[in-house]
Design an enzyme around this catalytic site. Structure first.
Site, mmCIF file in Angstrom:
data_model
loop_
_atom_site.group_PDB
_atom_site.id
_atom_site.type_symbol
_atom_site.label_atom_id
_atom_site.label_comp_id
_atom_site.label_asym_id
_atom_site.label_seq_id
_atom_site.Cartn_x
_atom_site.Cartn_y
_atom_site.Cartn_z
ATOM 1 N N ASP A 10 0.872 -1.188 0.000
ATOM 2 C CA ASP A 10 0.000 0.000 0.000
ATOM 3 C C ASP A 10 0.906 1.235 0.000
ATOM 4 O O ASP A 10 1.684 1.451 0.924
ATOM 5 C CB ASP A 10 -0.882 -0.029 1.254
ATOM 6 N N ASP A 105 -3.139 2.175 -5.783
ATOM 7 C CA ASP A 105 -1.958 2.179 -4.908
ATOM 8 C C ASP A 105 -1.848 0.963 -4.000
ATOM 9 O O ASP A 105 -1.023 0.944 -3.105
ATOM 10 C CB ASP A 105 -1.928 3.470 -4.081
ATOM 11 N N GLU A 106 -2.688 -0.040 -4.248
ATOM 12 C CA GLU A 106 -2.724 -1.183 -3.344
ATOM 13 C C GLU A 106 -2.808 -2.474 -4.120
ATOM 14 O O GLU A 106 -3.576 -2.562 -5.079
ATOM 15 C CB GLU A 106 -4.026 -1.095 -2.546
HETATM 16 N N1 DCP Z 1 -8.498 8.018 -2.458
HETATM 17 C C1 DCP Z 1 -9.577 8.817 -2.823
HETATM 18 N N2 DCP Z 1 -10.675 8.916 -2.003
HETATM 19 C C2 DCP Z 1 -10.718 8.239 -0.830
HETATM 20 C C3 DCP Z 1 -9.642 7.411 -0.456
HETATM 21 C C4 DCP Z 1 -8.527 7.332 -1.299
HETATM 22 O O1 DCP Z 1 -9.548 9.423 -3.890
HETATM 23 N N3 DCP Z 1 -11.781 8.341 -0.038
HETATM 24 C C5 DCP Z 1 -7.310 7.958 -3.332
HETATM 25 C C6 DCP Z 1 -6.236 8.909 -2.907
HETATM 26 C C7 DCP Z 1 -5.174 8.063 -2.280
HETATM 27 C C8 DCP Z 1 -5.351 6.725 -2.975
HETATM 28 O O2 DCP Z 1 -6.737 6.661 -3.329
HETATM 29 O O3 DCP Z 1 -3.886 8.594 -2.466
HETATM 30 C C9 DCP Z 1 -4.979 5.563 -2.085
HETATM 31 O O4 DCP Z 1 -5.826 5.466 -0.980
HETATM 32 P P1 DCP Z 1 -5.323 5.051 0.447
HETATM 33 O O5 DCP Z 1 -6.513 4.791 1.272
HETATM 34 O O6 DCP Z 1 -4.287 3.959 0.343
HETATM 35 O O7 DCP Z 1 -4.643 6.372 0.992
HETATM 36 P P2 DCP Z 1 -3.202 6.947 0.783
HETATM 37 O O8 DCP Z 1 -2.354 6.074 -0.069
HETATM 38 O O9 DCP Z 1 -3.357 8.347 0.291
HETATM 39 O O10 DCP Z 1 -2.633 7.031 2.249
HETATM 40 P P3 DCP Z 1 -2.074 5.858 3.177
HETATM 41 O O11 DCP Z 1 -0.660 6.243 3.465
HETATM 42 O O12 DCP Z 1 -2.932 5.898 4.407
HETATM 43 O O13 DCP Z 1 -2.196 4.582 2.413
HETATM 44 MG MG MG Z 2 -2.153 4.046 0.325
#
Ligand code: DCP
Ligand code: MG
Length: 350
Positions: A10, A105-106
């Site tokens: 992730d 991203d996952e």
């Molecule tokens: N995303 C989005 N709306 C959301 C959740 C996520 O558009 N409600 C998008 C933006 C993030 C990406 O998906 O960058 C990946 O989601 P993650 O939940 O993995 O969040 P992040 O990668 O940003 O942060 P983390 O470090 O907690 O994984």
């Molecule tokens: Mg993430």
């Protein structure tokens, strides 16, 4: 099943991290990616600095600004994130083709059969994290466990930029202390119901036999019964990014011009479509792809953007791009389709 080795990767603050990498001026500022407050936008994600102020995904942007007045909100550039995701996947593919993406991203990786690092999933995960950092300037967190459920929980454990491993002999102790909210599929409503029964940890859920679970949670009882014991049999289902169908021709006499190459396309195209028609019920087309082998035996491939359709025109365009990379005579041309599973088929696998 305890023999499986699953990695969950992730990316950390994915969209925000990409933007910070590409504009170092942003590095020490609180930033978010999303819509602007005056557009009634929401936050897609925020960097960790902004999170300190309470800025979160899915929060209305006006509220984020209230919490963090200096917050810089950038418009998302989805094409860029998609491209980044594809490049990161090529790193995964160095270790396994069994990759199941959950979002840009996952992804889950099944490395049970990988031979890298004597099959050590932990070392593979560390190497992947290192490569993502070195080659892409981004940090990722990874979880390693014998199944998907635990691997995903593990990747969150030492986030950001962390690794956490749950080995088979640690499962029992690990899930005992695990809050039931960490079980996927347990939303706020189910969690509240469990709390009202005095259930907060997986160990407490384990006290309930299957019959009782059925009484309270109906058809989900069996899943809950297994998950609170750290058992999860779901296989990692490879997204078919790598699954492709292709046809090719090696020419008796090398083709010496782009025009000569393009002349060969219609025949290859017909063969490709003929082959595809036989599997179209199972696979949908993700994008066209071509391959050129030059007379010096070097090979180049060109993929189109996702969701562009496999028309002759598109293939001609891809061949032209590939040909221009060398402008040498050509001994082989291939046309291909990158495929994905049809939605219904995908669903019926669960
Ligand atoms: N995303 C989005 N709306 C959301 C959740 C996520 O558009 N409600 C998008 C933006 C993030 C990406 O998906 O960058 C990946 O989601 P993650 O939940 O993995 O969040 P992040 O990668 O940003 O942060 P983390 O470090 O907690 O994984
Ligand atoms: Mg993430």
């Amino acid at each position: 099943n305890f023999m499986h080795k699953i990695i969950h990767i992730d990316m950390d603050a994915f969209y925000a991290s990409v933007e910070m990498r590409d504009n170092p001026n942003l590095r020490n500022l609180p930033i978010a990616v999303g819509g602007h407050p005056d557009e009634r936008g929401v936050i897609a994600t925020a960097n960790y600095l902004a999170r300190k102020f309470g800025v979160r995904s899915a929060m209305p942007s006006w509220k984020a600004i209230q919490l963090c007045p200096d917050l810089i909100i950038l418009h998302p550039n989805f094409d860029k994130y998609k491209r980044e995701s594809q490049i990161i996947h090529t790193i995964f593919h160095e270790y396994t083709d069994t990759i199941e993406p959950l979002s840009l991203d996952e992804a889950f990786l099944d490395v049970s059969d990988s031979t890298a690092f004597q099959g050590s999933a932990t070392l593979i995960a560390q190497e992947i994290r290192k490569k993502i950092w070195k080659e892409r300037g981004l940090t990722a967190s990874a979880g390693v466990a014998p199944n998907k459920f635990l691997a995903k929980v593990a990747s969150e454990w030492n986030k950001p930029n962390g690794l956490f491993v749950i080995s088979p002999d640690q499962i029992e102790a690990f899930v005992r202390e695990l809050p039931i909210e960490k079980i996927f599929g347990i939303g706020r409503v189910t969690a509240q119901k469990m709390h009202s029964l005095g259930i907060y940890l997986c160990s407490e859920l384990q006290q309930y036999d299957l019959m009782t679970l059925r009484k309270y949670f109906g058809s989900r009882a069996w899943h809950l019964y297994q998950l609170c014991r750290g058992i999860d049999d779901r296989p990692v289902i490879a997204d078919s990014v790598r699954k492709s169908l292709s046809v090719e021709s090696t020419f008796q006499h090398d083709l010496s011009s782009l025009e000569a190459c393009l002349k060969e396309i219609p025949e290859l195209y017909d063969r490709l479509m003929e082959r595809y028609s036989k599997i179209q019920q199972i696979y949908r087309i993700r994008k066209p792809i071509i391959k050129i082998k030059f007379s010096d035996f070097t090979t180049t491939t060109v993929e189109s953007h996702l969701y562009s359709s496999p028309t002759i025109d598109n293939y001609n365009a891809l061949i032209s791009i590939g040909w221009e990379r060398k402008e040498k005579t050509v001994r082989l041309l291939g046309l291909g389709l990158v495929l994905g599973l049809n939605e219904e088929i995908q669903l019926s696998l669960f």
